[in-house]
Design an enzyme around this catalytic site. Structure first.
Site, mmCIF file in Angstrom:
data_model
loop_
_atom_site.group_PDB
_atom_site.id
_atom_site.type_symbol
_atom_site.label_atom_id
_atom_site.label_comp_id
_atom_site.label_asym_id
_atom_site.label_seq_id
_atom_site.Cartn_x
_atom_site.Cartn_y
_atom_site.Cartn_z
ATOM 1 N N PRO A 16 83.945 -58.231 -79.861
ATOM 2 C CA PRO A 16 83.521 -59.467 -80.523
ATOM 3 C C PRO A 16 84.190 -59.734 -81.867
ATOM 4 C CG PRO A 16 81.878 -57.759 -80.806
ATOM 5 C CD PRO A 16 82.913 -57.185 -79.895
ATOM 6 N N ASP A 39 94.654 -63.760 -77.956
ATOM 7 C CA ASP A 39 93.884 -65.005 -78.094
ATOM 8 C C ASP A 39 93.595 -65.296 -79.564
ATOM 9 O OD1 ASP A 39 93.701 -65.305 -75.411
ATOM 10 O OD2 ASP A 39 91.646 -64.571 -75.235
ATOM 11 N N LYS A 61 93.855 -69.931 -77.690
ATOM 12 C CA LYS A 61 93.216 -71.129 -77.159
ATOM 13 C C LYS A 61 91.885 -71.292 -77.866
ATOM 14 C CE LYS A 61 93.655 -69.714 -72.804
ATOM 15 N NZ LYS A 61 93.431 -69.750 -71.359
ATOM 16 N N GLY A 92 89.480 -61.717 -76.453
ATOM 17 C CA GLY A 92 88.213 -61.525 -77.155
ATOM 18 C C GLY A 92 87.124 -61.021 -76.201
ATOM 19 N N GLY A 93 86.223 -60.193 -76.716
ATOM 20 C CA GLY A 93 85.082 -59.726 -75.917
ATOM 21 C C GLY A 93 85.518 -58.888 -74.742
ATOM 22 N N ALA A 123 80.475 -60.889 -76.215
ATOM 23 C CA ALA A 123 79.795 -61.540 -77.343
ATOM 24 C C ALA A 123 78.271 -61.475 -77.229
ATOM 25 C CB ALA A 123 80.252 -62.993 -77.441
ATOM 26 N N MET A 175 80.425 -70.710 -75.379
ATOM 27 C CA MET A 175 81.110 -71.988 -75.609
ATOM 28 C C MET A 175 80.124 -73.150 -75.522
ATOM 29 S SD MET A 175 84.676 -71.282 -73.564
ATOM 30 C CE MET A 175 84.118 -70.139 -72.311
HETATM 31 N N1 SAH Z 1 85.536 -62.919 -73.118
HETATM 32 C C1 SAH Z 1 84.692 -63.284 -74.239
HETATM 33 C C2 SAH Z 1 84.203 -64.718 -74.158
HETATM 34 C C3 SAH Z 1 85.314 -65.746 -74.240
HETATM 35 S S1 SAH Z 1 84.697 -67.358 -74.277
HETATM 36 C C4 SAH Z 1 83.517 -62.302 -74.349
HETATM 37 O O1 SAH Z 1 83.311 -61.493 -73.438
HETATM 38 O O2 SAH Z 1 82.814 -62.335 -75.365
HETATM 39 C C5 SAH Z 1 84.602 -67.662 -76.022
HETATM 40 C C6 SAH Z 1 83.158 -67.800 -76.443
HETATM 41 O O3 SAH Z 1 82.562 -66.524 -76.600
HETATM 42 C C7 SAH Z 1 82.949 -68.491 -77.778
HETATM 43 O O4 SAH Z 1 83.010 -69.891 -77.672
HETATM 44 C C8 SAH Z 1 81.556 -68.014 -78.133
HETATM 45 O O5 SAH Z 1 80.579 -68.699 -77.393
HETATM 46 C C9 SAH Z 1 81.611 -66.564 -77.623
HETATM 47 N N2 SAH Z 1 82.014 -65.621 -78.681
HETATM 48 C C10 SAH Z 1 83.139 -64.884 -78.730
HETATM 49 N N3 SAH Z 1 83.151 -64.102 -79.827
HETATM 50 C C11 SAH Z 1 82.003 -64.341 -80.482
HETATM 51 C C12 SAH Z 1 81.426 -63.850 -81.696
HETATM 52 N N4 SAH Z 1 82.034 -62.923 -82.440
HETATM 53 N N5 SAH Z 1 80.212 -64.341 -82.062
HETATM 54 C C13 SAH Z 1 79.565 -65.251 -81.314
HETATM 55 N N6 SAH Z 1 80.065 -65.754 -80.161
HETATM 56 C C14 SAH Z 1 81.266 -65.311 -79.750
#
Ligand code: SAH
Length: 264
Positions: A16, A39, A61, A92-93, A123, A175
């Site tokens: 995150p 990303d 993106k 991310g995530g 996240a 999102m």
């Molecule tokens: N693959 C990622 C999600 C990608 S979609 C995962 O597993 O977390 C991107 C969305 O994830 C953002 O719009 C938000 O809703 C959420 N997100 C990602 N990082 C975040 C964070 N540090 N805090 C809160 N929401 C987060």
């Protein structure tokens, strides 16, 4: 420790945001890469682990601002691997959650490029940790649904609202900031009480983290007026009503609680 081999692609979950929430495997892969495609959500703390000798390519993106389309990204990672590079695709995530990883896995496989996945902390897990709460709750939240509220430009959200409006479930909405008014209206229309507890966590695990607890009926107002530009997760359900047991008062904890949470 696993390293990235020449001619291979690794889809790596960056977690995150907090570099300490990176897995050891992810760190080893990043450190062994020749090329890292990342990303927009992957921040400087994690990118600083990329070796100085490696090429760092942003394919970032963010909503409405697609700097590279998915086909271009697929081609870039495949071409780099076919040229013999050790390729890390940093997402991310967790790569498997709203991460468009299927397209990249398929593109690699179609080109005969070996491809692997390193999971990351999603996240929703980070947001629950920020809240000091659990996403599930014995007897009250037996189901956890990950849903994205991101619709293609100009399209309405097309979700099964009746199934989502389950008072015994927790919804983790990715999102969802822009669609917050539609989300709240559709969930209430499908039968979920406007009093259902919700939480919004922006920048979970990052220095700009913000935590808000409110009710479903106040989601549109809260998303519009209390959130900034950072990524935000919306959590809906009775599990969000559960509060951590109060800790004995200490100055540092009080200060942290004040800066991190705002009750409506
Ligand atoms: N693959 C990622 C999600 C990608 S979609 C995962 O597993 O977390 C991107 C969305 O994830 C953002 O719009 C938000 O809703 C959420 N997100 C990602 N990082 C975040 C964070 N540090 N805090 C809160 N929401 C987060």
């Amino acid at each position: 420790m696993t390293v990235c081999e020449p001619g291979t692609v690794w889809l790596v979950g960056a977690g995150p945001g907090d570099p300490e929430l990176l897995t050891r495997k992810a760190e080893a892969l990043i450190r062994s890469a020749d090329m890292v495609f990342h990303d927009a959500l992957v921040g400087p703390g994690i990118l600083s682990l990329v070796p100085a000798s490696a090429d760092l390519v942003s394919v970032g993106k963010r909503a409405g601002r697609h700097s590279k389309d998915q086909c271009t990204i697929d081609r870039m990672i495949v071409d780099a691997a076919l040229a013999g590079q050790r390729v890390v695709r940093l997402k991310g995530g967790d790569p498997s959650i709203f991460g468009r990883s299927t397209e990249e896995l398929d593109a690699c496989r179609a080109a005969g490029v070996p491809v692997h996945v390193c999971p990351g902390i999603t996240a929703a897990s980070a947001a629950a940790a920020s809240l000091g709460t659990s996403l599930t709750l014995r007897g009250k939240a037996r189901k956890l649904t990950f849903v994205t509220a991101h619709a293609r430009a100009g399209e309405m959200l097309d979700l099964d609202w009746r199934t989502l409006a389950d008072p015994q479930a927790t919804l983790a909405i990715y999102m969802g900031k822009k669609a917050a008014p539609d989300l709240a209206a559709a969930l209430v229309a499908a039968g979920l009480s406007a009093e259902t507890p919700i939480a919004l966590v922006e920048n979970a695990s990052l220095p700009g983290e913000r935590v808000l607890r409110t009710r479903l009926g106040l989601l549109p107002l809260t998303a519009r007026s209390a959130l900034g530009d950072g990524p935000a997760l919306i959590l809906v359900g009775e599990a969000m009503a559960a509060r951590p047991a109060p800790l004995p008062l200490r100055t540092s904890y009080t200060a942290m609680a004040t800066s991190r949470s705002a009750d409506p």
